[in-house]
Structure formats: C-alpha cells, structure tokens
Design a protein around this motif. Structure first.
Motif, short mmCIF file in Angstrom:
data_model
loop_
_atom_site.label_atom_id
_atom_site.label_comp_id
_atom_site.label_asym_id
_atom_site.label_seq_id
_atom_site.Cartn_x
_atom_site.Cartn_y
_atom_site.Cartn_z
N TYR A 1 47.99 35.44 35.88
CA TYR A 1 46.51 36.25 35.49
C TYR A 1 46.61 36.75 34.15
O TYR A 1 47.79 37.31 33.55
N PRO A 2 45.47 36.60 33.53
CA PRO A 2 45.50 37.04 32.24
C PRO A 2 45.41 38.93 32.16
O PRO A 2 44.39 39.80 33.07
N ALA A 3 45.72 39.83 31.24
CA ALA A 3 46.64 40.78 31.32
C ALA A 3 44.78 42.05 30.63
O ALA A 3 44.80 40.26 29.25
N LEU B 1 52.26 36.42 37.08
CA LEU B 1 52.78 34.66 37.23
C LEU B 1 53.07 34.95 38.45
O LEU B 1 54.07 35.38 39.12
N VAL B 2 53.32 33.42 38.55
CA VAL B 2 53.27 33.25 40.18
C VAL B 2 53.78 31.67 40.10
O VAL B 2 53.09 30.86 39.63
N GLN B 3 55.01 31.64 40.23
CA GLN B 3 55.75 30.45 40.32
C GLN B 3 55.18 29.33 41.81
O GLN B 3 55.59 30.34 42.73
N LEU B 4 54.37 28.53 41.66
CA LEU B 4 54.01 27.33 43.60
C LEU B 4 54.64 26.57 43.60
O LEU B 4 55.95 26.59 42.99
N PRO C 1 46.18 37.85 43.58
CA PRO C 1 44.55 38.14 43.51
C PRO C 1 43.78 37.29 43.36
O PRO C 1 43.30 36.25 42.73
N PRO C 2 42.50 36.55 43.78
CA PRO C 2 41.70 35.58 43.71
C PRO C 2 40.53 35.99 42.64
O PRO C 2 40.93 37.35 41.48
N GLY C 3 40.52 34.74 41.74
CA GLY C 3 40.05 34.73 40.41
C GLY C 3 41.04 33.34 39.35
O GLY C 3 40.81 32.54 40.13
N TYR C 4 40.00 34.50 38.79
CA TYR C 4 40.76 32.85 37.09
C TYR C 4 42.12 33.02 36.94
O TYR C 4 42.85 34.13 36.85
N TYR C 5 43.22 32.32 36.35
CA TYR C 5 44.32 31.95 36.09
C TYR C 5 44.66 30.66 35.55
O TYR C 5 44.23 30.19 35.23
N MET C 6 45.48 31.02 34.23
CA MET C 6 46.20 29.91 33.57
C MET C 6 47.21 28.90 34.45
O MET C 6 47.71 29.81 34.63
#
Length: 640
Positions: free
Chosen positions: A570-572, A584-587, A615-620
């Motif tokens: 998730y961009p800071a 950052l979440v490791q799936l 949280p909902p939103g855009y992730y790289m």
C-alpha cells in the motif's frame, strides 16, 4: 543386549521429540492473546501448499555481500540489547513466522545499489510525496506560504494570498511522471504546509490539514490525466497542522493531533463538515507533549485486530477507534523522543499470511528508528550559538498484537534523524535520507546522512547484525525530504528544504533535484531471477478471502515454488519522516501450476481475509523469486 539396542533406538527419538521446535521452526505454536472481540471472519477451506511459506530476501554473506539463505541455526536473530529489561523476544512474533528451511535460496550479491539523477528540477520541493495508482504519477507538493517555487503556473487564475489582494502565480503542487519525468502543474489555494494524506479505495489522494486557511481543509485529487485538486475548507472540526492520517479497515480515515490540538476526528465524506461534537479529546497527546512538543506527526498504524497503535514522543498505546477506549499502554521506549521535532522514522513491518488463514489474531510488528533527545530542538533552534545534539543510533521493534510486547532494540551503523523508513518489496526496510545531528526545524540539523541502511526483516549478517550499509548519495536530504517505492522496485528520492522559502545560497539549498535509488536486489547479475507478471492473464481486482491468479513468465522453467513470494504494498504518503499508511502484506500461496505454456506459470493466491489486515484500495503486487522482485509490480484493487 536387546535392551541396549532398544535404548540406542529410542534415544534419538527422544532427542527429536524434545527438540522438534528447534529443528523444525514451522512447528512453532502461535500464541492467541486476548483481543477486543472484533470478528475476523475468514474461511478454512483453502488447501495448504508449501508455496505459502515465503522465500527469503537477500541476506548478507560473510564477505560483505548478500545471500538468499535464511538463518537456520535455531537462534533468534532479533535479540538486540537488554535496555531497561524491555528487550525480549516474544514467542509467536511476526519475525518467527514461516522460517521454513530455504536451503536452495543461494542467490548472492555484493551489490550496494546505484543512484541516478532522475530530473534536475521538479519545480516544487517535495515536502509531501505519494505515488498515484494506475497512472504511475508522483504527487509532489510543498506549501503555499512561501509564495514562490521553481515553477510558475501556466496561466491565470493565480492564487490570491490570504488576507491580501496579492497574487501568487507560482506552482506549489505537481504531478511527476515516474517514467519520463514530465511535470504537470497543479493549482492549490489552501495551504498544505505540513499536512497529511492517504489514498482512498478508488486510488484518489485525500489530503487533510495544513497551515492557516488550509488547516481545517480536506482536499481530493482524483486519478486522471487532467484532474485538479478539489478543496473543501472548513471540513475538519479542528485545525490539523503536523497531524497524522490513518486508514481504517473499512476504508474510512481518521486524523490525529496537530499543533495545539490534542484531539482526533474521522475525516468527513466529500463535501461534508465535522461539527465540534465530532472531535474527540485525546488525553494521551496532551500527556506526551514536551515543552518543545516532540509528539507531532504521531506514528499511527492499523493493527490486524482493527485497533490503532499510536506512538507519540516515547510512549505508545492501543486505541479502539470505535469505542474511543485505550485498551493497552506499551512499555516506554527509552533513549529520547521519536516524533516531530525529534523526528525519527517508523514503519509497520510486513504482515505474513498463510494460505489457509484461520488465525484469530495475526501478528504485526512496528519498527521505530532514530530520533533525538528531548532537548534537541531547544538546543538547535533556541540556543545561541546553536547546539546540534547527535541523533539516536537505535532501532526498536515491538509486536503490537501482544499485551506483553516488549521493545527489541538494536544499534544502527550511524545516527539518523529526519530520515524515511521504506518497506521494500522483499519485506526488508530501507532507512534513507536525513541528518546525523540536530532537530527538525529551519537550519536546525547538521551532518547529512548520505548512506542508506538496509534493515533485515528476517535473518541478518553472519555477525548477527540486522543492518547493512548501501551506496551513498551525493545530495543532502535533510528536513522536508521524502521518498516513495516505485513499481519497478526503485526508490524515488526528493525534497529537502531547511529554509523558510526557496533559497539557492544556503548551507543546504532548497532541493528540487529528484533521484532514483536502485537497491541491492537490482544487481544486474540478478536480472535473470526477476519474474515478469503477465498483466492480461492476472487478476487486477480482488476480494477479501477469495482466491485469485497471477500469471508470471520466468526463465527457470522448473520454477522452485519454495523460492516464490507474492507481496502487496500500500503506497505511503510521506512527509517529515513519517510514511502514513505504508503497508506490505505477504500473501499465502495456495498452489503453483507450472509450465501452462513454456516458462509460464500460474500462482493461485488467497487475498487477505479482511480490511484490518489490508484496508481496501490499490496495492502494488510484487512477485519475488529468490529474494529478487519482479520486473514491474502490477496494480491490484482490493475490495470487500
């Protein structure tokens, strides 16, 4: 004799039984501390696969390079110092998750990174910086109070300076194309000086607060080639100057603190205003206020249980945002102050998920590095001649999901204040920018820290250290510098202004040059390990708890799935050494289907099970192989 042989057979079994947790770290029992009853949901019908255990990043080898090998000696590599008895390794912490043996991870590099000048003039010094999703543009803005920058608006209308008839025709916000360096000016009317922000579920930048007429303003920038700022003055119930904005698990925003306002409030929907009774007093911020503050821009992180970890000065608490109750206070972090103006840096360390995620509580840890003494600002800003106190050299880490969590403290290679903590695609942390002495404030810091330092999320060097110095920059990045992780794995570095205005002739001139830093994993010799995501065959919109597929192309047709790791970032929103909402979440990997076409593979993953984790939103979305990130991340939108 028979009894002797039986004894010889049984003894090894007893040894293995008594030491299986030592020998096989993935047998570790995860604690289940009490929580506040929030429901995590999630399903247990996803098949476990070894691919769900992430491969490691690049770790230093004995000759000073980096290796993809894990530390499998059974020792905890995170012990640190024992300051004030607050340093203790807590069983089940995030650092212990998934330390499965990766004997095949043998990538090595001595590469210390590379700097490049991206543009000589960004037009505006980057006091605030964030990457917008999909359009790959960096939003840069400073403050309107200076009434000057290095770029003029392309034409009327000019801004009317508050309380005067004076026109300000300079630009104070730009969009910077992260590939071409092309700049598009943006208009601002309400002052953004020392403001806050975050991306919403649709990728729009929602910014709050600032100075004077901007202090109670909410402003929104949508993601389109021609979008301009929309500003809503008077939307906030209190002025928010040096405040922190955080995204909750349902996508709402809260904003905490700000000069003279030890309060917090929810950010209202677009076009609406908060009444005074929608502002909540926050005694914790009042209690952590030094004579020179040291509690502005508090560190605020959403924990995996839906509560908020809030750190100000040297104290930290866990707040339930729904009931406004403080649930727990953590041990005091010794060694000085960490928040503005004794500005250290902080981040939420990677959250590691399993492919069949059913845990009621998922560990999460916070890292805080640098800072200074409680008196640093007074000595540098108020005393004559100025005195520049050496900055802190410590990095402290704590599990925020445990009520008995304690700080684990280690020493950095150099002191750092005013720096940034960038979570890399591998999960390691890059400590970059800043100074080695002094304080935040105009001309209040000295000794630029040119050398970025890599902090290893897991593992470390052969001597037990978790730090590694990388290639230094030649540009001082002091007060009001910023940074951002880019989709190609590079780091955008911008800003630095220790002056009340735009000054070219100063000890540290106002900086408008923008650099890119390529970390160690971008060693050209490792290029063969970098997967390529096939965008048109990969899911770019995912839902909580559901499976989805990412397709990659990789030169290794055998593709060892033990070396695969998929992370979402998730961009800071970065300003003043604080990276708001960075995550950052490791799936968890459910399955890897190899060679569906030559050197082409499908990775089946499980999305995070709820918004408290992500949280909902855009992730790289990054795919790492052997600790080396993919050629370019893809943008994915996470939705309920």
């Amino acid at each position: 004799m028979t009894m002797l042989w039986r004894g010889l057979c049984i003894l090894p079994l007893l040894f293995v039984s008594g030491n299986c947790e030592f020998l096989f770290p993935f047998f570790h029992h995860f604690g289940n501390p009490a929580h506040n009853g929030l429901n995590f949901g999630g399903s247990g019908d996803i098949e476990r696969n070894a691919g769900g255990f992430p491969g490691g990043g690049l770790f230093p080898i004995d000759n000073g390079g980096f290796s993809g090998k894990h530390n499998n000696d059974g020792k905890d590599d995170d012990e640190g110092s024992d300051a004030e008895k607050s340093v203790k390794v807590v069983d089940g912490s995030a650092d212990k998750i998934n330390k499965k043996d990766k004997a095949k991870d043998n990538v090595e590099t001595k590469y210390k990174g590379k700097w490049e000048l991206f543009t000589k003039n960004s037009g505006v010094s980057a006091m605030h910086l964030v990457i917008l999703p999909k359009i790959d543009q960096a939003v840069i803005f400073d403050a309107t109070v200076w009434k000057i920058s290095k770029l003029k608006l392309p034409g009327p209308p000019c801004r009317i300076v508050e309380g005067t008839n004076e026109q300000d025709c300079f630009c104070h916000s730009v969009l910077l194309d992260i590939e071409t360096a092309k700049i598009r000016p943006l208009r601002l009317n309400h002052d953004t000086w020392c403001s806050s922000g975050a991306l919403d579920v649709n990728g729009r930048l929602v910014s709050t607060g600032g100075y004077n007429n901007g202090s109670d303003t909410v402003r929104i920038l949508d993601i389109c080639p021609t979008c301009e700022w929309k500003e809503y003055p008077g939307a906030l119930g209190n002025g928010r100057w040096y405040a922190t904005q955080v995204t909750l698990g349902d996508g709402r925003f809260m904003v905490f603190g700000g000069r003279n306002f030890p309060t917090y409030e929810f950010v209202p929907p677009e076009g609406q205003r908060n009444a005074k009774n929608q502002v909540f007093p926050f005694k914790f911020l009042a209690e952590t206020n030094d004579p020179v503050e040291n509690n502005l821009y508090p560190f605020v992180f959403l924990s995996t249980d839906g509560n908020l970890f809030i750190f100000a000065n040297n104290r930290s608490i866990l707040l339930n945002p729904n009931t406004q109750q403080i649930l727990h206070e953590f041990p005091v972090l010794p060694g000085g102050a960490r928040n503005y103006p004794a500005s250290g840096s902080s981040c939420l360390l990677p959250i590691t998920l399993q492919p069949d995620e059913t845990r009621k509580l998922i560990p999460a840890e916070v890292l805080i590095c640098g800072g200074s003494s409680h008196e640093a600002f007074a000595l540098a800003d108020l005393k004559r001649p100025k005195v520049f106190v050496p900055a802190n050299k410590d990095c402290a880490r704590i599990d925020i999901t445990k009520r008995n969590g304690k700080w684990k403290i280690q020493t950095m290679p150099s002191p750092r204040i005013l720096g940034d903590a960038v979570v890399l695609p591998t999960g390691d942390v890059l400590l970059i920018n800043g100074a080695q002495s002094g304080s935040a404030g105009w001309d209040d810091a000295r000794d630029p820290n040119f050398t970025p330092v890599l902090y290893h999320f897991r593992g470390g060097k052969a001597d037990g250290s978790k730090f590694r110095e990388l290639a230094p920059s030649k540009i001082a990045r002091m007060y009001h510098s910023s940074s951002a992780l880019l989709p190609d794995g590079k780091i955008l570095i911008a800003g630095s202004n220790t002056n009340p205005g735009y000054l070219d002739k100063a000890l540290f001139p106002t900086e408008v040059r923008v650099e890119k830093f390529s970390p160690h994993y971008l060693d050209p010799k490792l290029a063969k390990f970098r997967p390529e995501i096939i965008l048109d065959q990969s899911a770019n919109q995912i839902n909580y708890g559901n499976r989805f597929t990412v397709q990659i192309r990789h030169a290794d047709k055998s593709l060892d799935e033990q070396k695969l790791q998929v992370n979402i970032y998730y961009p800071a929103f970065t300003t003043h050494g604080i990276s708001m909402n960075q995550r950052l979440v490791q799936l968890g990997t459910v399955q890897v289907i190899k060679n569906i076409a030559p050197k082409t593979h499908n990775i089946i993953l499980q999305a995070p099970i709820n918004g408290n984790i992500a949280p909902p939103g855009y992730y790289m979305l990054f795919v790492n192989y052997n600790g080396v990130p993919c050629r370019r991340a893809m943008w994915v939108q996470l939705l309920p």
